[in-house]
Design a protein around this motif. Sequence first.
Motif, short mmCIF file in Angstrom:
data_model
loop_
_atom_site.label_atom_id
_atom_site.label_comp_id
_atom_site.label_asym_id
_atom_site.label_seq_id
_atom_site.Cartn_x
_atom_site.Cartn_y
_atom_site.Cartn_z
N GLN A 91 0.82 -1.21 0.00
CA GLN A 91 0.00 0.00 0.00
C GLN A 91 0.85 1.26 0.00
O GLN A 91 1.89 1.34 0.67
CB GLN A 91 -0.92 -0.01 1.23
N ASN A 92 0.40 2.24 -0.75
CA ASN A 92 1.08 3.53 -0.86
C ASN A 92 0.37 4.56 0.02
O ASN A 92 -0.66 5.12 -0.36
CB ASN A 92 1.12 4.00 -2.31
N ASP A 93 0.92 4.79 1.21
CA ASP A 93 0.42 5.83 2.11
C ASP A 93 1.24 7.11 1.99
O ASP A 93 1.11 8.01 2.83
CB ASP A 93 0.46 5.33 3.57
N CYS A 94 2.10 7.18 0.98
CA CYS A 94 2.94 8.36 0.79
C CYS A 94 2.14 9.47 0.11
O CYS A 94 1.00 9.26 -0.32
CB CYS A 94 4.16 8.01 -0.05
N ASP A 95 2.74 10.63 -0.04
CA ASP A 95 2.10 11.73 -0.74
C ASP A 95 2.64 11.87 -2.15
O ASP A 95 2.59 12.95 -2.74
CB ASP A 95 2.25 13.04 0.04
N MET A 96 3.18 10.80 -2.70
CA MET A 96 3.77 10.80 -4.04
C MET A 96 3.48 9.46 -4.70
O MET A 96 3.30 8.45 -4.02
CB MET A 96 5.29 11.02 -3.94
N PRO A 97 3.43 9.40 -6.02
CA PRO A 97 3.27 8.12 -6.69
C PRO A 97 4.55 7.28 -6.56
O PRO A 97 5.66 7.82 -6.53
CB PRO A 97 3.01 8.51 -8.15
N LEU A 98 4.39 5.97 -6.47
CA LEU A 98 5.52 5.07 -6.32
C LEU A 98 5.52 4.04 -7.45
O LEU A 98 4.45 3.56 -7.86
CB LEU A 98 5.47 4.33 -4.98
N THR A 99 6.68 3.71 -7.94
CA THR A 99 6.83 2.61 -8.89
C THR A 99 7.36 1.41 -8.12
O THR A 99 8.46 1.45 -7.56
CB THR A 99 7.79 2.99 -10.03
N VAL A 100 6.56 0.34 -8.06
CA VAL A 100 6.82 -0.78 -7.18
C VAL A 100 7.17 -2.04 -7.98
O VAL A 100 6.56 -2.32 -9.03
CB VAL A 100 5.58 -1.07 -6.31
N SER A 101 8.14 -2.78 -7.49
CA SER A 101 8.48 -4.08 -8.07
C SER A 101 8.95 -5.01 -6.96
O SER A 101 9.26 -4.57 -5.85
CB SER A 101 9.57 -3.95 -9.14
N LEU A 102 8.97 -6.30 -7.25
CA LEU A 102 9.50 -7.29 -6.32
C LEU A 102 10.82 -7.81 -6.86
O LEU A 102 10.95 -8.05 -8.07
CB LEU A 102 8.52 -8.46 -6.15
N LYS A 103 11.80 -7.98 -5.98
CA LYS A 103 13.11 -8.46 -6.40
C LYS A 103 13.57 -9.55 -5.45
O LYS A 103 13.52 -9.39 -4.23
CB LYS A 103 14.13 -7.32 -6.43
N MET A 104 14.03 -10.67 -6.02
CA MET A 104 14.54 -11.78 -5.22
C MET A 104 15.71 -11.30 -4.38
O MET A 104 16.56 -10.53 -4.83
CB MET A 104 14.99 -12.91 -6.14
N GLU A 105 15.76 -11.76 -3.13
CA GLU A 105 16.75 -11.27 -2.19
C GLU A 105 17.56 -12.43 -1.63
O GLU A 105 17.00 -13.34 -0.99
CB GLU A 105 16.06 -10.54 -1.04
N THR A 163 7.80 -7.23 -13.14
CA THR A 163 7.51 -5.99 -13.82
C THR A 163 7.21 -4.90 -12.79
O THR A 163 6.62 -5.18 -11.75
CB THR A 163 6.29 -6.17 -14.74
N ALA A 164 7.64 -3.68 -13.05
CA ALA A 164 7.38 -2.56 -12.13
C ALA A 164 6.03 -1.93 -12.46
O ALA A 164 5.69 -1.72 -13.63
CB ALA A 164 8.49 -1.52 -12.25
N GLU A 197 12.39 -8.71 -1.80
CA GLU A 197 12.20 -7.38 -1.23
C GLU A 197 11.24 -6.60 -2.12
O GLU A 197 11.13 -6.84 -3.33
CB GLU A 197 13.53 -6.64 -1.11
N VAL A 198 10.54 -5.67 -1.49
CA VAL A 198 9.65 -4.76 -2.22
C VAL A 198 10.45 -3.49 -2.51
O VAL A 198 10.90 -2.82 -1.57
CB VAL A 198 8.39 -4.43 -1.41
N ASN A 199 10.63 -3.18 -3.77
CA ASN A 199 11.34 -1.97 -4.17
C ASN A 199 10.32 -0.91 -4.58
O ASN A 199 9.44 -1.18 -5.41
CB ASN A 199 12.29 -2.23 -5.34
#
Length: 206
Positions: A91-105, A163-164, A197-199
Motif C-alpha cells: 500500500q502507498n500511504d505516501c504523498d507521491m506516486p511510487l513505482t513498485v516491483s519485487l526483487k529476489m533477495e 515488472t514494475a 524485497e519490495v522496491n
Amino acid sequence: MAATAMTVFATPAFASMVIQSYMSADVGVVSTCLVTKAGSDVGSYNDPNGANVEFATNSVSNTRVLIEEDQLTVFGMSGDRVIYNDVARIQNDCDMPLTVSLKMEGSQGANWTDRFAEVYLSSTPAAIDSTTALGFPTDSTGNWTGAPLQVDSNGTPIQDTTTAIEIDPGEELRVATLIEAGTTASSLGVTSTMSWEVNAVNSNGN
C-alpha cells in the motif's frame, strides 16, 4: 636555473597538502509510508491437509540495525498446483506516486526438491483495502504481471525481478503465489524458503 630549482623544491610540498571541507547532516526518522499488510487469503482456509497462508512480522538484523521483515508461510499440497491470489497487499500511504516491483533477495534456501514456486504482483492498482476480487495468475484476464518471481526445484531463481507497476497515493497492489509440489514433496517434512524485497521508487523522479 633559479626557476627550475623552485619547481623541483615546490612539488613535494604540494603533494602533501590536505584540504578538508566540513558538512553536517541531521538524520531523522518518520513513519513508513510504504506498507505491506496481510491479504484476505491469510488465515482463511485452515484446511485439515494444511492449505493455508500465515503472515507475521519479525525483527531481523541486517548487520547494522534491527529492521522489520514480513514473513509469509504458504502451504501447497503434494501432487497439486495451489494458487492464492491475495496473500499480501502493498500500500502507498505516501504523498507521491511510487513505482513498485519485487526483487529476489539473497539465497533461496535449500529443500526445494520436487517443488516450484512463483510470486506475482498485480498489474492493476486498486484503492487501499479494496474488496474487488481479482482473477488468478493463470487466467488470461487475471490482471497480474507477466513476469513473476520464479524458483525451480533446485532452488535456482529463474526470474528474479517482477515488472514494475506505478501506484498513486491511496492505492495498493496485491501479491499472489503459485506453488507446484510433486508427489514426493510431502515426504521431505521441511519448508522451502523464498525471499524477496519490495522496491519502491518515487515516480516523480525527485
